[in-house]
Every structure is written in C-alpha cells, then in structure tokens.
Design a protein around this motif. Structure first.
Motif, short mmCIF file in Angstrom:
data_model
loop_
_atom_site.label_atom_id
_atom_site.label_comp_id
_atom_site.label_asym_id
_atom_site.label_seq_id
_atom_site.Cartn_x
_atom_site.Cartn_y
_atom_site.Cartn_z
N ARG A 1 0.85 -1.19 0.00
CA ARG A 1 0.00 0.00 0.00
C ARG A 1 0.89 1.25 0.00
O ARG A 1 2.01 1.21 0.52
CB ARG A 1 -0.90 0.03 1.25
N VAL A 2 0.39 2.33 -0.58
CA VAL A 2 1.10 3.61 -0.57
C VAL A 2 0.46 4.51 0.48
O VAL A 2 -0.77 4.67 0.51
CB VAL A 2 1.09 4.29 -1.94
N VAL A 3 1.29 5.09 1.31
CA VAL A 3 0.80 5.90 2.42
C VAL A 3 1.33 7.33 2.25
O VAL A 3 2.54 7.52 2.03
CB VAL A 3 1.28 5.33 3.77
N GLN A 4 0.43 8.33 2.32
CA GLN A 4 0.82 9.73 2.32
C GLN A 4 0.91 10.16 3.78
O GLN A 4 -0.06 10.02 4.53
CB GLN A 4 -0.22 10.58 1.58
N THR A 5 2.05 10.66 4.18
CA THR A 5 2.25 10.92 5.60
C THR A 5 3.22 12.06 5.82
O THR A 5 4.04 12.37 4.96
CB THR A 5 2.80 9.67 6.30
#
Length: 369
Positions: A27-31
């Motif tokens: 999964r790609v996480v924006q953080t």
C-alpha cells in the motif's frame, strides 16, 4: 493477512509518499511522519517485538521510501519433548526449522513445505542425538531422534528387569552427548551347593593279626551336606549371600581298622599229633631251599603240616584269617591241610600286602627285611 485501510492524506509542505508492504500486501501511504514507526502508526499498522520491520522502527523515512513488515506467526512447537511457543516470520515449516537452527535430519511431524498458517496441531520436532549406553558388559554408541531415556531403551531393544537400575530417571529428556548406565540387579536368587562331610576312623584290636599288622574291616565313605543360599547378583557378580537352610543329604560311613595284637609264636619243633583221617594234609613234597623254605624252617621247624593248637598252622604259621584273606581257602580250609607249594603261593599273595612284616621275627633273623 492484515488488510490495510489507507486514507488519502493531503500532501502539504513536507508530506511524503511511502510504500508499506505487510506480508506481501503493498500500500502507498501519504504521511508527514518522519520515522518508520510514525509512518506505520499513520497507516494503522500495529507491530510487535516479534515482527520483522525493515528498516527499523526508528529509521528516518524519505519520500518514495518502502517499508517491509513481516508479521510473526505464533507456532506451538514440541522440541525434543519440551513444549514451547515460537514466534517466527517464516512462512513454512522448513523456514521455522532453519530459524531454530535444527538439523533437517530431525524427525518433524509436518513436511518442510507446509505453510505455518495451515498447521492445525502442535509441530513436533525431534533432533538427532548422539548418546552412549553401558549395559550387559558392553558400551554402545547410538544415534537417535527419540526424546526420552525410556524411548531410547525401547528403541535399542533393552528390557529392564524389575530390579534393574538406570543412571538417570527413564523419564529424563535426552540430550546429545549423554551417557547412560544400566545396572542389572537380581536379589533373592536361590543357589544350592553341596559340600563333603569327612568320615571318621576307629580302630579295633584283634589278636587274629600280629602286632604291627592292620586290616581295613570297613571302608570309609564321605558324606554330603546340601546348603541353600539367597544371593544378590549385580551385573553378573555376586555381592551378597545369606544361608537359608542346610541339611545332611548323605551320612558318612565311618572307617574301621583292625589293629593286630597277636604275638609271634615260638617255632614248634615237636611233630604234631596225627590228624583225623579227614584232616590229612594234602600230599606233596616240601620245596627245597629258597627263602620260603628257610622261613618255614624258622617258623615251624620246616613242618608244613603242623597244627600245634595255638591258632597258627602250616610251615609258614598262617592264622586262619590271614590264610583265608589271602585266598588260601581255594586250596584247603586250613593252611596245614594244603600242600607246601599251595602254602607258598598263598604266602606270596599275603606278602604283596605288608611284605615280610607278616613274619616279623623270622624274616628279621633271616635278613629278608
């Protein structure tokens, strides 16, 4: 597998785009998080001390980085008989075995290709062990995958008696390099033994034999005593015995010896009274010369048919018992009734048992002994 629900996070200022892979699910996480731990928190991914996280939780995260999370699986394992719970990030039984450092030659209850998540029961692992057993006078080196001393004895075909001892409890777990000693014990073993009983000897005086003469009237026979013992035997060696019973199973027979007390009679030179017609001596000339003739001359004046009435007969003055004992009865009932040659033949037999000592006085005078 844990499903990740990742919300879209508006990218503002220092926001980062990070790929998080959990057990192969990417999964790609924006953080905005600066460390791996913060990124995983933002992604609602909980990890434990047993999980494998790469890079480490305290590592700084750059934009475009990837975080690998392998969740640990709790596996119930019985290792060499000891129950434990193993947390592993491996996927298969083979990977778990490698992680434990266990030899692939171990006995494993499931194939190495089996996925850990599909196990429905405790995984049993028995590792190879080198042990030695000293038993029945020999030392045996064994390779085994069993887990207890009891199982090892059964595998080796060693049967324990009720009183046998093992150097460690049979329920003990095996470890490589272990040495065992089996001691064979047998108590209250009954042993029967016999021993001889010596016979005694008694003497009876008789004037039928001359002084210095002896004759065995009854031969002695040893008896026998039987003993029963209770014996303790350890590894084939007797260590203790206790007498349970004893009895005489054969009585001895005493020896009886006749001892002569008779005196040597003086030679009789006077001719004997004529005997009754039925008492006539056997015909035959007296042998001329020789030791027997000289002895007869000394004993009876050379009269081979003399019966002087003193208990001694013939030219060589036999007693009735010595005459019959030497076999003279085959010729005549009494010595003076036998021919001189027959008297000499009987004297030769008598001489073989006791020598010239049967005529102690005259044989000494004649220098025969």
């Amino acid at each position: 597998m844990t499903s990740l629900v990742v919300g879209l996070v508006a990218f503002v200022g220092n926001g980062k785009s990070v790929q998080v892979v959990v057990d192969g699910d990417a999964r790609v996480v924006q953080t905005f998080g600066g460390t791996v731990s913060e990124v995983l928190d933002a992604a609602n991914v909980t990890v434990t001390a047993n999980d494998l996280v790469v890079p480490s939780l305290t590592s700084e995260v750059d934009d475009g980085a990837a975080i690998q999370v392998n969740k640990a699986t709790a596996v119930d394992v019985t290792l060499n008989g000891a129950e434990t719970v193993v947390h592993t990030t491996g996927d298969t039984v083979g990977e778990l075995v490698d992680e434990l450092g266990v030899a692939r030659t171990s006995v494993i209850s499931a194939s190495t290709e089996t996925r850990l998540t599909t196990l429905s029961s405790t995984l049993s692992i028995s590792t190879p062990k080198s042990v030695t057993i000293a038993v029945d006078g020999e030392r045996r080196s064994l390779e085994t995958t069993v887990n207890t001393v009891e199982e090892l004895l059964a595998e080796a075909g060693i049967t324990l008696g009720d009183e046998d001892r093992v150097s460690v409890p049979v329920t003990s777990s095996l470890v490589t390099g272990m040495g065992l000693k089996v001691t064979r014990v047998e108590t209250d073993k009954q042993v029967t033994e016999t021993e001889p009983i010596n016979f005694s000897s008694t003497e009876e005086e008789t004037d039928e034999l001359l002084v210095g003469e002896q004759e065995i009237l009854q031969a002695g026979v040893p008896g026998e005593r039987t003993k029963v013992f209770s014996v303790t035997v350890i590894d084939g060696k007797e260590t203790k015995r206790e007498l349970l019973s004893e009895k005489v199973t054969l009585e001895p027979v005493n020896e009886i010896i006749a001892i002569g007390t008779g005196e040597e009679p003086e030679p009789v030179t006077e001719p004997a009274e004529p005997a009754e017609p039925a008492d006539e001596p056997a015909a035959g000339p007296a042998p001329a010369g020789g030791a027997w003739q000289a002895l007869a001359q000394c004993e009876s004046g050379g009269n081979w048919s003399i019966n002087s009435g003193n208990g001694y007969y013939g030219g060589l003055q036999f007693s009735e018992s010595s005459w019959l004992g030497a076999g003279g009865g085959q010729y005549a009932p009494l010595p003076h009734l036998a021919a001189p040659a027959e008297q000499i033949a009987t004297a030769e037999v008598l001489k073989q048992n006791g020598g010239w000592g049967h005529w102690p006085s005259c044989s000494a005078k004649l220098g025969l002994r």
